[in-house]
Design an enzyme around this catalytic site. Structure first.
Site, PDB file in Angstrom:
ATOM      1  N   GLY A 106       4.680  -3.486  12.518  1.00  0.00           N
ATOM      2  CA  GLY A 106       3.413  -4.168  12.237  1.00  0.00           C
ATOM      3  C   GLY A 106       3.675  -5.569  11.719  1.00  0.00           C
ATOM      4  N   ALA A 121      13.603 -19.083   6.674  1.00  0.00           N
ATOM      5  CA  ALA A 121      14.652 -19.048   5.649  1.00  0.00           C
ATOM      6  C   ALA A 121      15.967 -18.544   6.237  1.00  0.00           C
ATOM      7  CB  ALA A 121      14.203 -18.154   4.492  1.00  0.00           C
ATOM      8  N   ARG A 135      17.436 -21.326   8.655  1.00  0.00           N
ATOM      9  CA  ARG A 135      17.951 -22.538   7.992  1.00  0.00           C
ATOM     10  C   ARG A 135      19.138 -22.228   7.088  1.00  0.00           C
ATOM     11  NH1 ARG A 135      12.660 -26.468   7.382  1.00  0.00           N
ATOM     12  NH2 ARG A 135      12.562 -26.872   9.630  1.00  0.00           N
ATOM     13  N   ARG A 148       6.410  -2.628  19.050  1.00  0.00           N
ATOM     14  CA  ARG A 148       7.020  -1.315  18.824  1.00  0.00           C
ATOM     15  C   ARG A 148       7.718  -0.977  20.141  1.00  0.00           C
ATOM     16  NH1 ARG A 148       4.533  -0.070  13.851  1.00  0.00           N
ATOM     17  NH2 ARG A 148       2.468  -0.983  13.727  1.00  0.00           N
ATOM     18  N   ASP A 160       9.800   0.535   7.452  1.00  0.00           N
ATOM     19  CA  ASP A 160      10.828   1.583   7.391  1.00  0.00           C
ATOM     20  C   ASP A 160      11.253   2.081   8.779  1.00  0.00           C
ATOM     21  OD1 ASP A 160       8.425   2.851   7.797  1.00  0.00           O
ATOM     22  OD2 ASP A 160       8.816   4.493   6.396  1.00  0.00           O
ATOM     23  N   THR A 211       6.095  -5.779   5.417  1.00  0.00           N
ATOM     24  CA  THR A 211       4.996  -4.846   5.698  1.00  0.00           C
ATOM     25  C   THR A 211       3.889  -5.053   4.678  1.00  0.00           C
ATOM     26  OG1 THR A 211       4.317  -2.526   5.635  1.00  0.00           O
ATOM     27  CG2 THR A 211       6.356  -3.043   4.504  1.00  0.00           C
ATOM     28  N   ASP A 252       1.978  -2.868   3.708  1.00  0.00           N
ATOM     29  CA  ASP A 252       1.710  -1.599   3.006  1.00  0.00           C
ATOM     30  C   ASP A 252       2.443  -1.426   1.672  1.00  0.00           C
ATOM     31  OD1 ASP A 252      -0.053  -0.706   4.871  1.00  0.00           O
ATOM     32  OD2 ASP A 252       1.477   0.274   6.093  1.00  0.00           O
ATOM     33  N   ASP A 259       5.173   0.017   1.066  1.00  0.00           N
ATOM     34  CA  ASP A 259       5.556   1.430   0.928  1.00  0.00           C
ATOM     35  C   ASP A 259       7.058   1.633   1.095  1.00  0.00           C
ATOM     36  OD1 ASP A 259       5.611   0.771   3.582  1.00  0.00           O
ATOM     37  OD2 ASP A 259       4.646   2.589   4.291  1.00  0.00           O
ATOM     38  N   GLY A 308      -3.939   1.126   5.313  1.00  0.00           N
ATOM     39  CA  GLY A 308      -3.015   2.005   4.583  1.00  0.00           C
ATOM     40  C   GLY A 308      -3.091   3.412   5.142  1.00  0.00           C
ATOM     41  N   ARG A 309      -2.342   3.649   6.212  1.00  0.00           N
ATOM     42  CA  ARG A 309      -2.368   4.988   6.816  1.00  0.00           C
ATOM     43  C   ARG A 309      -1.647   5.998   5.943  1.00  0.00           C
ATOM     44  NH1 ARG A 309      -2.228   2.825  12.146  1.00  0.00           N
ATOM     45  NH2 ARG A 309       0.000   2.511  11.934  1.00  0.00           N
ATOM     46  N   LYS A 356     -26.992   3.085 -12.910  1.00  0.00           N
ATOM     47  CA  LYS A 356     -25.938   2.175 -12.436  1.00  0.00           C
ATOM     48  C   LYS A 356     -25.891   2.347 -10.922  1.00  0.00           C
ATOM     49  CE  LYS A 356     -21.127   0.816 -13.389  1.00  0.00           C
ATOM     50  NZ  LYS A 356     -20.629   0.449 -12.093  1.00  0.00           N
ATOM     51  N   GLU A 379      -7.388   3.839   4.647  1.00  0.00           N
ATOM     52  CA  GLU A 379      -7.745   4.497   5.920  1.00  0.00           C
ATOM     53  C   GLU A 379      -7.097   5.875   6.074  1.00  0.00           C
ATOM     54  OE1 GLU A 379      -4.567   1.564   8.127  1.00  0.00           O
ATOM     55  OE2 GLU A 379      -6.159   2.365   9.358  1.00  0.00           O
ATOM     56  N   GLN A 381      -6.936  -8.080   7.480  1.00  0.00           N
ATOM     57  CA  GLN A 381      -5.942  -7.926   6.410  1.00  0.00           C
ATOM     58  C   GLN A 381      -4.530  -8.294   6.866  1.00  0.00           C
ATOM     59  OE1 GLN A 381      -7.072  -4.000   4.121  1.00  0.00           O
ATOM     60  NE2 GLN A 381      -8.004  -4.040   6.132  1.00  0.00           N
TER      61      GLN A 381
END
Ligand code: ATP
Length: 328
Positions: A16, A27, A30, A77, A108, A131, A133, A135, A176-177, A219, A228, A260
């Site tokens: 992703g 970076a 260079r 992928r 990962d 990523t 995420d 994670d 966020g799977r 309220k 998600e 996002q």
């Protein structure tokens, strides 16, 4: 693996996309050039290795990209890379270009692929956690998370304005799977009443009870931020349950989606991408192979790629206590 002197480095972005990948590519390129190495960009993740989409890069190739979202190297992928035949083709192409070291910017899955490839073909690989995420264990930061979460915060702030004007209950779905970090951070930062994430059990009865209690004391503006991949599904599924149980609530759904992933990376993402990219090349030069470059407690942290793969970050239950207290 015994260290060998690396002189021609390939860099790729995989899995992703995440804002800040360009800053990391810049970076790496260079820093490599600074050390007199020859640098190559590999297009479309592992697909580019297999299909020989490999281009020489110089300092100008990465000019004017630090501020750009997406990735100039594109990402993908690659099904073929799951098979040893695909990885062999990739290796042959690297040999053709004389590439003897790789920097892989991805998540990962990309690291699992890199670890396998390196075990099979003795090409040292360095992973950079790219990523949205967050994670991946062994690092306090992943490239792209800060930008993604700030995009979510900006959007949710806007949703709160309109929710407030109409006394509405909004269920906002963020990405966020498998990981709830975007939901947790953006939810806390926007004062969400409830945050639902895959890492913790979602207690629907408790959610309904808390909304009922808030309804009783008038309220009426409520924000629920849901990742998600929550066990009950995303915002639409949660909305169905809430509408059944609380028919008087004016309930709306907003799914933030791919915004996002895009956008100009934040200062933090540019900084960590620059720092990690620099250290990726230093690793290859110093014979530190098959590690992911992370940052922990403001220090560089090098963890084996297979450890970065397996471990997930733990979410402290204290966060949920804080959410409950602050959203009362
Ligand atoms: P994100 O966290 O954004 O999803 P990721 O790097 O985890 O990023 P994946 O789609 O899981 O994304 O992996 C990217 C690519 O890495 C895959 O398309 C595949 O080419 C390679 N890869 C993943 N797992 C393996 C594996 N077990 N063996 C070989 N290659 C793999």
């Amino acid at each position: 693996m015994a260290s060998k002197q690396v002189s021609r480095i390939g860099v790729l972005t995989s899995g992703g996309d995440a804002p800040g990948m360009n800053a990391a590519v810049r970076a790496v390129v260079r820093t490599g050039i600074y050390h007199g190495m020859e640098m190559f960009g590999i297009m479309r993740g592992y697909n580019g290795m297999i299909e020989d989409e490999i281009i020489p890069m110089n300092s100008r190739s990465v000019a004017n990209i630090i501020q750009r979202g997406g990735t100039i190297l594109k990402t993908a992928r690659s099904k073929e890379f799951f098979e040893v035949e695909g990885r062999k083709k990739a290796y042959d192409n690297l040999l053709k270009h004389g590439i003897d070291g790789l920097v892989i910017i991805g998540g990962d899955g990309s690291f699992t692929g890199a670890q396998k490839f390196s075990n099979e073909f003795d090409i040292p690989c360095i992973g950079l956690p790219g990523t949205i995420d967050k994670d991946i264990a062994g690092t306090d930061f992943t490239i792209g998370f800060d930008t993604a979460v700030n995009t979510a915060v900006e959007a949710i702030d806007k949703i709160r304005d309109t929710a407030d004007a109409h006394d509405r209950l909004f269920i906002v779905e963020v990405m966020g799977r498998d990981a709830g970090y975007i939901a947790l951070h953006s939810g806390i930062a926007t004062g969400a009443e409830n945050i639902l994430i895959p890492e913790t059990k979602t207690d629907i009865e408790e959610l309904i009870a808390s909304l009922t209690e808030k309804e009783k004391r008038k309220k009426l503006v409520n924000l629920i931020v849901v990742a998600e991949g929550d066990e009950f599904g995303g915002a639409n599924e949660i909305a169905v349950i809430i509408k059944q149980r609380l028919p008087n609530a004016d309930t709306k759904v907003c799914i933030l989606g791919h915004i996002q992933r895009g956008g100009s990376p934040t200062c933090i993402d540019r900084l960590i991408a620059s720092r990690m990219g620099y250290h990726a090349v230093e690793c290859l030069l110093n014979g530190k192979h098959n590690v992911m470059v992370g940052i922990q407690n403001n220090k560089m942290n090098y963890i084996p790629l297979d450890t970065a793969v397996k471990a997930k970050q733990k979410i402290s239950s204290e966060w949920f206590k804080i959410v409950k207290i602050l959203a009362s």
